[in-house]
Write an enzyme that holds these catalytic residues in place. Structure first.
Site, PDB file in Angstrom:
ATOM      1  N   CYS A  88      24.171  44.154  47.066  1.00 30.61           N
ATOM      2  CA  CYS A  88      24.101  45.281  45.920  1.00 30.61           C
ATOM      3  C   CYS A  88      23.248  46.387  46.560  1.00 30.61           C
ATOM      4  O   CYS A  88      23.664  46.981  47.481  1.00 30.61           O
ATOM      5  CB  CYS A  88      23.205  44.607  44.564  1.00 30.61           C
ATOM      6  SG  CYS A  88      23.509  45.782  43.314  1.00 30.61           S
ATOM      7  N   HIS A 198      27.429  40.901  43.289  1.00 27.12           N
ATOM      8  CA  HIS A 198      26.292  39.854  43.606  1.00 27.12           C
ATOM      9  C   HIS A 198      27.111  38.596  43.959  1.00 27.12           C
ATOM     10  O   HIS A 198      27.658  37.709  42.803  1.00 27.12           O
ATOM     11  CB  HIS A 198      25.453  39.611  42.451  1.00 27.12           C
ATOM     12  CG  HIS A 198      24.426  40.482  42.327  1.00 27.12           C
ATOM     13  ND1 HIS A 198      23.064  40.521  42.797  1.00 27.12           N
ATOM     14  CD2 HIS A 198      24.478  41.979  41.457  1.00 27.12           C
ATOM     15  CE1 HIS A 198      22.512  41.788  42.590  1.00 27.12           C
ATOM     16  NE2 HIS A 198      23.309  42.521  41.622  1.00 27.12           N
ATOM     17  N   GLU A 200      25.885  35.672  44.473  1.00 30.48           N
ATOM     18  CA  GLU A 200      24.930  34.619  43.898  1.00 30.48           C
ATOM     19  C   GLU A 200      25.105  34.419  42.439  1.00 30.48           C
ATOM     20  O   GLU A 200      24.753  33.469  41.686  1.00 30.48           O
ATOM     21  CB  GLU A 200      23.377  34.967  44.306  1.00 30.48           C
ATOM     22  CG  GLU A 200      22.788  36.094  43.504  1.00 30.48           C
ATOM     23  CD  GLU A 200      23.000  37.300  44.037  1.00 30.48           C
ATOM     24  OE1 GLU A 200      22.326  38.216  43.460  1.00 30.48           O
ATOM     25  OE2 GLU A 200      23.876  37.401  44.487  1.00 30.48           O
TER      26      GLU A 200
END
Length: 217
Positions: A88, A198, A200
């Site tokens: 990001c 992202h 994650e």
């Protein structure tokens, strides 16, 4: 003869105050890494891989990074061919500069280019989106073309100009996405990889992507 498995790769999540470090830690651990969250210079330098997260404003992230010598850590690791991954705003600060609300700030200048406002009917770009990965991408290996990734951002890089200039060197691999306009969604460039989205927070696709990175360490 008893077979022993290879030790897990050690990944440091750089803690400089501007990233979802706990989410990144959990995702990397699920992908098979031994993870540590730290701002310690030596530990960050000596890890197999360094993950640089980032949320918030470009200029503030750069200030936070410099406060823990993160600019030195990234530069020294890359000079030695040691893997770094940005996520990001952690990707955006790898570029030469960022412009937010008319204010220009210098980035790490690992790649030429300017991070600028994303022009779309709905901003921020928040939610799931597909990407256009180039053939032969290691980062997106094993992932379907229609896989979706989670984005949260209002700024992006719209142009890519870096070439190796050396036919013997592998050219950077750039992945694109579209929200109102086309923008850089990920980059693979030697030891330096990054994603605008992202991983994650991107479910199974994001987990596979992080596994792909860890396997290169």
């Amino acid at each position: 003869m008893e077979l022993t498995s290879a030790p897990a790769k050690k990944v440091v999540v750089l803690d400089y105050g501007f990233g979802n470090v706990r989410s990144a830690e959990r995702a990397l651990a699920r992908a098979g890494a031994e993870v540590e969250i730290t701002r310690d210079y030596d530990r960050a330098m000596n890890a197999d891989g360094l993950l640089v997260p980032g949320v918030g404003a470009f200029a503030a992230c750069m200030e936070g990074l410099k406060s823990v010598r993160g600019d030195w850590i990234v530069g020294r690791r890359l000079a030695g061919g040691r893997p770094v991954m940005g996520i990001c705003v952690g990707m955006q600060i790898l570029f030469a500069r960022g412009i937010e609300h008319g204010v220009e700030a210098e980035g790490l200048d690992e790649w030429p280019g300017t991070v600028g406002p994303l022009k779309a009917d709905v901003v921020p770009h928040m939610g799931w989106n597909t990407v256009e990965a180039p053939p032969g991408s290691q980062l997106f290996a094993g992932l379907d073309a229609d896989a979706r990734y989670y984005f949260v951002h209002s700024y992006a890089v719209h142009d890519w100009s870096l070439e190796t200039g050396n036919p013997a060197m592998r050219a950077p691999m750039v992945t694109w996405a579209t929200h109102g306009e086309r923008f850089v969604a990920a980059v693979e460039n030697g030891a330096l990889w990054a994603t605008q989205f992202h991983p994650e927070k991107s479910g199974d696709a994001g987990s596979q992507l992080l596994t792909n990175w860890i396997e290169t360490l």
